[in-house]
Design a protein around this motif. Structure first.
Motif, PDB file in Angstrom:
ATOM      1  N   TYR A 297       7.620  15.614  -9.446  1.00 40.86           N
ATOM      2  CA  TYR A 297       8.845  16.416  -9.437  1.00 40.86           C
ATOM      3  C   TYR A 297       8.537  17.883  -9.745  1.00 40.86           C
ATOM      4  N   GLU A 298       7.685  18.115 -10.733  1.00 36.00           N
ATOM      5  CA  GLU A 298       7.346  19.496 -11.084  1.00 36.00           C
ATOM      6  C   GLU A 298       6.591  20.200  -9.958  1.00 36.00           C
ATOM      7  N   ALA A 299       5.716  19.463  -9.265  1.00 41.42           N
ATOM      8  CA  ALA A 299       5.020  20.050  -8.118  1.00 41.42           C
ATOM      9  C   ALA A 299       6.023  20.417  -7.021  1.00 41.42           C
ATOM     10  N   SER A 300       7.037  19.580  -6.836  1.00 39.74           N
ATOM     11  CA  SER A 300       8.091  19.879  -5.863  1.00 39.74           C
ATOM     12  C   SER A 300       8.832  21.156  -6.246  1.00 39.74           C
ATOM     13  N   LEU A 301       9.144  21.289  -7.538  1.00 44.77           N
ATOM     14  CA  LEU A 301       9.883  22.468  -8.004  1.00 44.77           C
ATOM     15  C   LEU A 301       9.082  23.756  -7.839  1.00 44.77           C
ATOM     16  N   LYS A 302       7.770  23.668  -7.952  1.00 45.52           N
ATOM     17  CA  LYS A 302       6.935  24.870  -7.779  1.00 45.52           C
ATOM     18  C   LYS A 302       7.048  25.395  -6.349  1.00 45.52           C
TER      19      LYS A 302
ATOM     20  N   TYR B  63      15.500  18.923 -10.852  1.00 43.14           N
ATOM     21  CA  TYR B  63      15.581  19.159 -12.302  1.00 43.14           C
ATOM     22  C   TYR B  63      16.368  18.035 -12.990  1.00 43.14           C
ATOM     23  N   ASN B  64      17.448  17.589 -12.350  1.00 37.51           N
ATOM     24  CA  ASN B  64      18.242  16.497 -12.911  1.00 37.51           C
ATOM     25  C   ASN B  64      17.403  15.216 -12.975  1.00 37.51           C
ATOM     26  N   LYS B  65      16.626  14.947 -11.920  1.00 34.42           N
ATOM     27  CA  LYS B  65      15.768  13.756 -11.916  1.00 34.42           C
ATOM     28  C   LYS B  65      14.730  13.812 -13.035  1.00 34.42           C
ATOM     29  N   ILE B  66      14.169  14.991 -13.265  1.00 36.41           N
ATOM     30  CA  ILE B  66      13.221  15.129 -14.374  1.00 36.41           C
ATOM     31  C   ILE B  66      13.935  14.828 -15.683  1.00 36.41           C
ATOM     32  N   GLY B  67      15.131  15.366 -15.830  1.00 33.55           N
ATOM     33  CA  GLY B  67      15.900  15.108 -17.049  1.00 33.55           C
ATOM     34  C   GLY B  67      16.175  13.632 -17.250  1.00 33.55           C
ATOM     35  N   MET B  68      16.555  12.953 -16.191  1.00 33.39           N
ATOM     36  CA  MET B  68      16.844  11.523 -16.305  1.00 33.39           C
ATOM     37  C   MET B  68      15.568  10.721 -16.566  1.00 33.39           C
ATOM     38  N   THR B  69      14.442  11.203 -16.074  1.00 36.29           N
ATOM     39  CA  THR B  69      13.170  10.539 -16.352  1.00 36.29           C
ATOM     40  C   THR B  69      12.824  10.691 -17.830  1.00 36.29           C
ATOM     41  N   TYR B  70      12.992  11.896 -18.350  1.00 36.19           N
ATOM     42  CA  TYR B  70      12.767  12.093 -19.796  1.00 36.19           C
ATOM     43  C   TYR B  70      13.745  11.251 -20.615  1.00 36.19           C
ATOM     44  N   LEU B  71      14.974  11.137 -20.134  1.00 42.21           N
ATOM     45  CA  LEU B  71      15.956  10.318 -20.832  1.00 42.21           C
ATOM     46  C   LEU B  71      15.503   8.860 -20.874  1.00 42.21           C
TER      47      LEU B  71
ATOM     48  N   PRO C 183       0.839  -1.201   0.000  1.00 46.95           N
ATOM     49  CA  PRO C 183       0.000   0.000   0.000  1.00 46.95           C
ATOM     50  C   PRO C 183       0.872   1.248   0.000  1.00 46.95           C
ATOM     51  N   VAL C 184       0.514   2.194  -0.825  1.00 43.07           N
ATOM     52  CA  VAL C 184       1.289   3.425  -0.949  1.00 43.07           C
ATOM     53  C   VAL C 184       0.444   4.572  -0.416  1.00 43.07           C
ATOM     54  N   ALA C 185       1.032   5.314   0.511  1.00 45.16           N
ATOM     55  CA  ALA C 185       0.326   6.463   1.051  1.00 45.16           C
ATOM     56  C   ALA C 185       0.144   7.507  -0.044  1.00 45.16           C
ATOM     57  N   GLN C 186      -1.023   8.072  -0.100  1.00 45.27           N
ATOM     58  CA  GLN C 186      -1.286   9.102  -1.085  1.00 45.27           C
ATOM     59  C   GLN C 186      -0.549  10.384  -0.702  1.00 45.27           C
ATOM     60  N   VAL C 187      -0.041  11.053  -1.708  1.00 42.98           N
ATOM     61  CA  VAL C 187       0.677  12.300  -1.495  1.00 42.98           C
ATOM     62  C   VAL C 187      -0.023  13.360  -2.332  1.00 42.98           C
ATOM     63  N   SER C 188      -0.493  14.391  -1.675  1.00 41.00           N
ATOM     64  CA  SER C 188      -1.204  15.467  -2.362  1.00 41.00           C
ATOM     65  C   SER C 188      -0.216  16.361  -3.107  1.00 41.00           C
TER      66      SER C 188
ATOM     67  N   LEU D  52       7.020  15.230  -2.124  1.00 35.54           N
ATOM     68  CA  LEU D  52       6.733  15.162  -3.566  1.00 35.54           C
ATOM     69  C   LEU D  52       7.901  14.525  -4.313  1.00 35.54           C
ATOM     70  N   ASP D  53       9.112  14.923  -3.948  1.00 34.04           N
ATOM     71  CA  ASP D  53      10.319  14.375  -4.570  1.00 34.04           C
ATOM     72  C   ASP D  53      10.406  12.867  -4.301  1.00 34.04           C
ATOM     73  N   GLU D  54      10.152  12.469  -3.060  1.00 36.60           N
ATOM     74  CA  GLU D  54      10.216  11.055  -2.697  1.00 36.60           C
ATOM     75  C   GLU D  54       9.167  10.244  -3.471  1.00 36.60           C
ATOM     76  N   ARG D  55       7.963  10.783  -3.600  1.00 33.55           N
ATOM     77  CA  ARG D  55       6.906  10.086  -4.353  1.00 33.55           C
ATOM     78  C   ARG D  55       7.299  10.000  -5.832  1.00 33.55           C
ATOM     79  N   GLY D  56       7.904  11.047  -6.354  1.00 36.68           N
ATOM     80  CA  GLY D  56       8.390  11.020  -7.736  1.00 36.68           C
ATOM     81  C   GLY D  56       9.422   9.917  -7.932  1.00 36.68           C
ATOM     82  N   ASP D  57      10.315   9.757  -6.950  1.00 37.62           N
ATOM     83  CA  ASP D  57      11.326   8.699  -7.029  1.00 37.62           C
ATOM     84  C   ASP D  57      10.682   7.314  -7.093  1.00 37.62           C
ATOM     85  N   ILE D  58       9.670   7.103  -6.263  1.00 41.80           N
ATOM     86  CA  ILE D  58       8.970   5.808  -6.250  1.00 41.80           C
ATOM     87  C   ILE D  58       8.314   5.561  -7.603  1.00 41.80           C
TER      88      ILE D  58
END
Length: 189
Positions: A76-81, A89-97, A42-47, A56-62
């Motif tokens: 990740y973008e919600a975290s950056l806001k 930003y690097n994690k977003i880049g690696m995700t796009y990669l 079970p994964v806790a919901q993160v708003s 937000l960053d941790e949930r993005g990693d999962i």
């Protein structure tokens, strides 16, 4: 004698470059191994609006680990806001990669480097984006720049070696490859 030894070293180094590149650059959908099925925990919901940047960053990693790339990017973008962060930003880049979108990967990684001009991992990853575009000059430049900030960055030495090998600078490529293995003999990327 000497020519044969040099060729043997070149061949073994090129095989290592290939193994290094394959391990690191494996894109989604290309993995041919059978993966173990893990029970769904079970994964806790993160708003997206109420969570902290760290949550937000941790949930993005999962989500990225689960290969839910677009959802990971949303977190990740919600975290950056809430808090600009070069690592995110690097994690977003690696995700796009991982999704195969080199342009978006490169743009995001450039933002990471703009926020932290000494962030060796992001600088190296920027080199990776140029390498994948077969722009070996800029790739070499960014790999070397990453190494100025972290001379013991084994992956950067490995990737620099691969780029140098692709432009037939074999002696330099072999030296970088050897340095990478000296720094991290158990590398698995």
């Amino acid at each position: 004698g000497r020519t044969m030894l040099r060729r043997a070293l070149l061949v073994s180094s090129l095989l290592m470059f290939a193994a290094c590149a394959l391990a690191q650059m494996q894109m989604p959908g290309t993995q041919s191994q059978i993966q173990e099925v893990k029970p769904i925990a079970p994964v806790a919901q993160v708003s997206l609006t109420e969570a902290t940047p760290e949550q937000l960053d941790e949930r993005g990693d999962i989500l990225r680990e689960e290969k839910n790339y677009l959802d990971a990017i949303d977190y990740y973008e919600a975290s950056l806001k809430k808090k600009p962060d070069p690592v995110v930003y690097n994690k977003i880049g690696m995700t796009y990669l991982a999704m195969g979108n080199l342009e978006k990967a490169q743009n995001s990684i450039k933002k990471a480097v703009k926020l932290d001009k000494k962030y060796a991992e992001a600088i190296n990853n920027l080199g990776v984006t140029y390498y994948l575009k077969k722009k070996y000059g800029p790739a070499e430049k960014y790999y070397k720049k990453a190494l100025t900030f972290d001379p013991n960055f084994a992956r950067a030495h490995c990737e620099l070696g691969g780029a140098l090998g692709d432009i037939a600078r074999f002696d330099e490529a072999i030296a970088e490859c050897k340095q990478s293995l000296r720094l991290d003999p158990n590398q698995v990327w």
